[in-house]
Design a protein around this motif. Structure first.
Motif, PDB file in Angstrom:
ATOM      1  N   SER A   7       0.318  -8.334  12.768  1.00  0.00           N
ATOM      2  CA  SER A   7      -0.865  -7.958  13.481  1.00  0.00           C
ATOM      3  C   SER A   7      -0.741  -6.653  14.857  1.00  0.00           C
ATOM      4  O   SER A   7       0.445  -5.947  14.778  1.00  0.00           O
ATOM      5  N   VAL A   8      -1.643  -6.456  15.474  1.00  0.00           N
ATOM      6  CA  VAL A   8      -2.013  -5.660  16.671  1.00  0.00           C
ATOM      7  C   VAL A   8      -0.698  -5.895  17.755  1.00  0.00           C
ATOM      8  O   VAL A   8      -0.334  -6.914  18.066  1.00  0.00           O
ATOM      9  N   GLY A   9       0.718  -4.235  17.725  1.00  0.00           N
ATOM     10  CA  GLY A   9       1.524  -3.966  18.065  1.00  0.00           C
ATOM     11  C   GLY A   9       3.079  -4.716  17.661  1.00  0.00           C
ATOM     12  O   GLY A   9       3.453  -4.818  17.817  1.00  0.00           O
ATOM     13  N   ASP A  10       2.587  -4.877  16.002  1.00  0.00           N
ATOM     14  CA  ASP A  10       3.904  -5.244  15.457  1.00  0.00           C
ATOM     15  C   ASP A  10       3.842  -3.828  15.181  1.00  0.00           C
ATOM     16  O   ASP A  10       2.852  -3.178  14.723  1.00  0.00           O
ATOM     17  N   PRO A  11       5.327  -3.200  15.091  1.00  0.00           N
ATOM     18  CA  PRO A  11       5.846  -1.971  14.397  1.00  0.00           C
ATOM     19  C   PRO A  11       5.569  -2.252  12.921  1.00  0.00           C
ATOM     20  O   PRO A  11       5.482  -2.896  12.492  1.00  0.00           O
ATOM     21  N   ALA A  12       4.802  -0.844  12.477  1.00  0.00           N
ATOM     22  CA  ALA A  12       4.947  -0.746  11.119  1.00  0.00           C
ATOM     23  C   ALA A  12       5.473  -0.286  10.135  1.00  0.00           C
ATOM     24  O   ALA A  12       6.075   0.178  10.734  1.00  0.00           O
ATOM     25  N   PRO A  13       5.577  -1.100   9.108  1.00  0.00           N
ATOM     26  CA  PRO A  13       6.829  -0.558   8.002  1.00  0.00           C
ATOM     27  C   PRO A  13       7.382   0.533   7.643  1.00  0.00           C
ATOM     28  O   PRO A  13       6.204   0.879   7.562  1.00  0.00           O
ATOM     29  N   ASP A  14       8.587   1.135   7.802  1.00  0.00           N
ATOM     30  CA  ASP A  14       8.434   2.374   7.256  1.00  0.00           C
ATOM     31  C   ASP A  14       8.367   2.408   6.150  1.00  0.00           C
ATOM     32  O   ASP A  14       8.362   1.712   4.939  1.00  0.00           O
ATOM     33  N   PHE A  15       8.159   3.581   4.922  1.00  0.00           N
ATOM     34  CA  PHE A  15       8.140   3.501   4.094  1.00  0.00           C
ATOM     35  C   PHE A  15       8.007   5.209   3.435  1.00  0.00           C
ATOM     36  O   PHE A  15       8.067   6.287   4.077  1.00  0.00           O
ATOM     37  N   ALA A  16       8.855   5.529   2.650  1.00  0.00           N
ATOM     38  CA  ALA A  16       8.851   6.165   2.018  1.00  0.00           C
ATOM     39  C   ALA A  16       8.353   6.253  -0.079  1.00  0.00           C
ATOM     40  O   ALA A  16       8.600   6.164  -0.945  1.00  0.00           O
ATOM     41  N   LEU A  17       6.840   7.258  -0.307  1.00  0.00           N
ATOM     42  CA  LEU A  17       6.372   7.051  -1.819  1.00  0.00           C
ATOM     43  C   LEU A  17       6.157   8.228  -2.225  1.00  0.00           C
ATOM     44  O   LEU A  17       5.147   8.818  -1.680  1.00  0.00           O
ATOM     45  N   SER A  18       6.055   8.103  -4.150  1.00  0.00           N
ATOM     46  CA  SER A  18       5.158   9.224  -4.641  1.00  0.00           C
ATOM     47  C   SER A  18       4.045   9.464  -4.276  1.00  0.00           C
ATOM     48  O   SER A  18       3.292   8.396  -4.821  1.00  0.00           O
ATOM     49  N   ASP A  19       3.567  10.451  -3.660  1.00  0.00           N
ATOM     50  CA  ASP A  19       1.812  11.113  -4.085  1.00  0.00           C
ATOM     51  C   ASP A  19       1.854  11.082  -5.964  1.00  0.00           C
ATOM     52  O   ASP A  19       2.596  11.090  -6.771  1.00  0.00           O
ATOM     53  N   ALA A  20      -0.062  11.644  -5.358  1.00  0.00           N
ATOM     54  CA  ALA A  20       0.034  11.824  -7.068  1.00  0.00           C
ATOM     55  C   ALA A  20       0.545  13.142  -7.963  1.00  0.00           C
ATOM     56  O   ALA A  20       0.245  13.004  -9.097  1.00  0.00           O
TER      57      ALA A  20
END
Length: 157
Positions: A7-20
């Protein structure tokens, strides 16, 4: 609101993913900029194409308001490249085949379709502020009309 949702105010989980194109794209690379992160079930399907094209059609106005856009699906990079080419998409589409990022955003879970219950991607959209905090979290969004609703929610219209 269900407990199993961000919900609003939560830290956004970081990520690192491959793009196209196989390049790694990380959320922390967008720090200092508002970022729309949306999860969609499958590239090159009618509903997902409609949603992606809506984002593409609104990309300039979103960028003018300071927003970057990232789409994430369980598809492999090759399928994402084909999808981006078919639909002339020029924002990052990221591959999450193990759905670990979708799970971190609680956008992977039980779905029901035609009486069948299964685990799958829940079409969801998040807005991450400049500091990496969620300023918007929407689950079970509709593919059609969602970007217009998002623009209203962000007070861009």
């Amino acid at each position: 609101m269900p407990e199993n949702r961000l919900s609003v105010g939560d830290p956004a989980p970081d990520f690192a993913l491959s793009d196209a194109h196989g390049k790694i794209v990380a959320l922390h690379d967008f720090r200092g900029r508002k970022t729309v992160v949306y999860f969609y079930p499958a590239a090159s399907t009618p509903a997902c194409a409609k949603q992606a094209c809506d984002f593409q059609d609104n990309l300039n106005s979103l960028a003018s308001a300071g927003y970057a856009v990232i789409g994430i699906s369980p598809d492999q990079p090759k399928a994402l490249a084909k999808f981006a080419s078919e639909e002339s998409l020029n924002f990052p589409l990221l591959s999450d085949p193990e759905h670990s990022v979708a799970e971190a955003y609680l956008a992977w879970g039980e779905k029901k379709n035609y009486g069948r219950t299964y685990q799958g991607l829940i079409r969801s959209t998040f807005v991450v502020d400049e500091e990496g905090t969620l300023s918007l979290a929407q689950y079970n969004v509709r593919a059609t009309g969602h970007v217009a609703k998002l623009r209203r929610d962000l007070k861009l219209d």
